[in-house]
Write a protein that holds these residues in place. Sequence first.
Motif, short mmCIF file in Angstrom:
data_model
loop_
_atom_site.label_atom_id
_atom_site.label_comp_id
_atom_site.label_asym_id
_atom_site.label_seq_id
_atom_site.Cartn_x
_atom_site.Cartn_y
_atom_site.Cartn_z
N UNK A 171 0.84 -1.14 0.02
CA UNK A 171 0.16 -0.14 0.10
C UNK A 171 1.02 1.10 0.07
N UNK A 172 0.63 1.92 -0.93
CA UNK A 172 1.41 3.34 -1.14
C UNK A 172 0.62 4.46 -0.68
N UNK A 173 1.16 5.21 0.19
CA UNK A 173 0.26 6.67 0.36
C UNK A 173 1.15 7.83 -0.21
N UNK A 174 0.61 8.74 -0.83
CA UNK A 174 1.17 9.88 -1.43
C UNK A 174 1.07 11.01 -0.30
N UNK A 175 2.22 11.23 0.37
CA UNK A 175 2.25 12.48 1.04
C UNK A 175 2.47 13.82 0.61
N UNK A 176 3.37 13.69 -0.38
CA UNK A 176 3.59 15.03 -1.15
C UNK A 176 3.95 14.56 -2.67
N UNK A 177 3.44 15.50 -3.44
CA UNK A 177 4.03 15.30 -4.87
C UNK A 177 4.22 16.41 -5.77
N UNK A 178 4.99 16.97 -6.35
CA UNK A 178 5.03 18.04 -7.36
C UNK A 178 5.68 17.39 -8.74
N UNK A 179 6.27 18.44 -9.63
CA UNK A 179 6.70 18.14 -10.79
C UNK A 179 8.07 17.38 -10.65
N UNK A 180 8.76 17.53 -9.50
CA UNK A 180 10.06 17.06 -9.32
C UNK A 180 10.00 16.18 -8.12
N UNK A 181 9.45 16.07 -7.16
CA UNK A 181 9.69 15.42 -5.72
C UNK A 181 8.49 14.76 -5.30
N UNK A 182 8.56 13.45 -5.13
CA UNK A 182 7.35 12.70 -4.22
C UNK A 182 7.79 12.22 -3.25
N UNK A 183 6.98 12.04 -2.10
CA UNK A 183 7.26 11.56 -0.73
C UNK A 183 6.16 10.68 -0.51
N UNK A 184 6.22 9.74 -0.14
CA UNK A 184 5.40 8.47 -0.02
C UNK A 184 5.74 7.39 1.20
N UNK A 185 4.57 7.02 1.73
CA UNK A 185 4.73 5.87 2.53
C UNK A 185 4.33 4.55 1.87
N UNK A 186 5.34 3.55 2.08
CA UNK A 186 5.11 2.18 1.50
C UNK A 186 5.30 1.30 2.46
N UNK A 187 3.86 0.80 3.11
CA UNK A 187 3.85 0.01 4.23
C UNK A 187 4.75 0.76 5.44
N UNK A 188 5.52 0.38 5.95
CA UNK A 188 6.28 1.10 7.20
C UNK A 188 7.31 2.20 6.59
N UNK A 189 7.79 2.10 5.31
CA UNK A 189 8.94 2.88 4.92
C UNK A 189 8.54 4.17 4.49
N UNK A 190 9.36 5.20 4.66
CA UNK A 190 9.20 6.52 4.13
C UNK A 190 10.04 6.88 3.00
N UNK A 191 9.60 7.11 1.95
CA UNK A 191 10.47 7.32 0.77
C UNK A 191 10.44 8.63 0.09
N UNK A 192 11.54 9.12 -0.46
CA UNK A 192 11.77 10.34 -1.14
C UNK A 192 12.18 10.18 -2.46
N UNK A 193 11.49 10.50 -3.35
CA UNK A 193 11.89 10.30 -4.99
C UNK A 193 12.09 11.42 -5.55
N UNK A 194 12.85 11.47 -6.77
CA UNK A 194 13.23 12.54 -7.75
C UNK A 194 12.67 12.06 -8.94
N UNK A 195 12.11 12.75 -9.60
CA UNK A 195 11.44 12.53 -10.98
C UNK A 195 12.72 12.75 -11.84
N UNK A 196 13.02 11.84 -12.61
CA UNK A 196 14.26 12.54 -13.56
C UNK A 196 13.85 12.05 -15.13
N UNK A 197 12.56 11.80 -15.47
CA UNK A 197 12.23 11.77 -16.64
C UNK A 197 10.58 11.40 -16.69
N UNK A 198 9.90 12.22 -17.68
CA UNK A 198 8.21 11.64 -17.91
C UNK A 198 8.62 10.40 -18.47
N UNK A 199 7.62 9.39 -18.28
CA UNK A 199 7.61 8.21 -18.89
C UNK A 199 6.99 8.19 -20.30
N UNK A 200 7.56 7.57 -21.32
CA UNK A 200 6.90 7.48 -22.64
C UNK A 200 5.71 6.80 -22.87
#
Length: 403
Positions: free
Chosen positions: A374-403
């Motif tokens: 289960x993924x909960x999106x805590x914050x997202x914009x054009x570049x940054x995504x912060x999510x909770x996946x089960x017990x883990x907090x994850x911070x991602x950076x968008x590096x490209x738009x998928x084709x």
Amino acid sequence: MAAAATAAAGGLVHLRPPQSAAPRFGASRAPPLRSRRPGQHRRPRRHGAGRVSAGSVAVGEAAYSEPEAALLEALLGVQGRGRAVAPRQLQEVESAVQALEALGGVPDPTSSSLIEGSWQLIFTTRPGTASPIQRTFVGVDSFRIFQEVYLRTDDPRVVNVVRFSESVGDLKVEAEATIEDGKRILFRFDRAAFTFKFLPFKVPYPVPFRLLGDEAKGWLDTTYLSHAGNIRISRGNKGTTFVLQKSPDARQILLSTISAGTGVEEVIDDFISSQNGAEVDLDILVGEWQLLWGTQTEGESWSTLASAGLKDFQIIKEGGQLKNSVSPFPGVSLSARGNICKTGNNNTFSVSMKEGAIRFGGVQFPLDAEGEFVMEILYIDNKIRISRLNQHILVHLRIANAA
């Protein structure tokens, strides 16, 4: 002795580091994104946020024009203030810099009071002529680099500051400054010293400026100064380009804290709490993402890391196809494929991983990577995504738009 020190030209400090080994300093913690008065409780989290809107972007009390916001957006995720940057991202940064320089900003910036004060370095190019101190200090994310400009005093100066941490101290390298014209500042370095919080005296930086002659001289052109006085682009006589900012915005503070590696969870919590909530749909998740930071994963198998996307890269395509990839060792990669779909009206998504593979060079074998998350999106914009996946907090950076 002159051969033992580098030319002092080019904007930021151009000095050879001392011959003795420098002390090993701990990572500094970035300041909190917002302060709370004593006794004030943390606001409840508002989960999720929509995309950054186009046009003028407000950050605190500062407002950035669209071209300025484009530069800051391009710089998000750059490590070491330019030490590590992908060619595509470097091209975006250079294009944004050139666009601002073409606009011109404040005319005759050296005559404007907006150039005065302390500027934080957020990006610099690194040509072959980069000074040893740039190579030694500027690329270290746990240090903060500032340039102080004081032109309207009886003793005009440009001061370059390497701040190791608030608890350790800093290195200041000072130069006499002279305004040559509306854009150019001439300078000559004349003194430098370490200031450590644990010592009652300053430690001189062992470079004999008076013996260096012209090697202690340089110039700095300001090619763009924003009308709000919060963005400056300068070019030095060594060919280096510098991008400086008066006050970093919340996302920059978050990413610099992640790079420093200290106090990350508290800054993430403050960052999320300061955002306004918005509905998140699957289409905003579409793209290629790089994991910048996650809570501890000790004890997890590599197949679990690949299945849950707790390392390296993730691609989400339209329709909900999802692929996680992990490269634990050179020549070895693990991947897991599945689907992601929204579960309801809140910002939670169901992740179902179906199959996996492990590749050694050109040989591929199946990998048991099945899993439900289960993924909960805590914050997202054009570049940054912060999510909770089960017990883990994850911070991602968008590096490209998928084709």
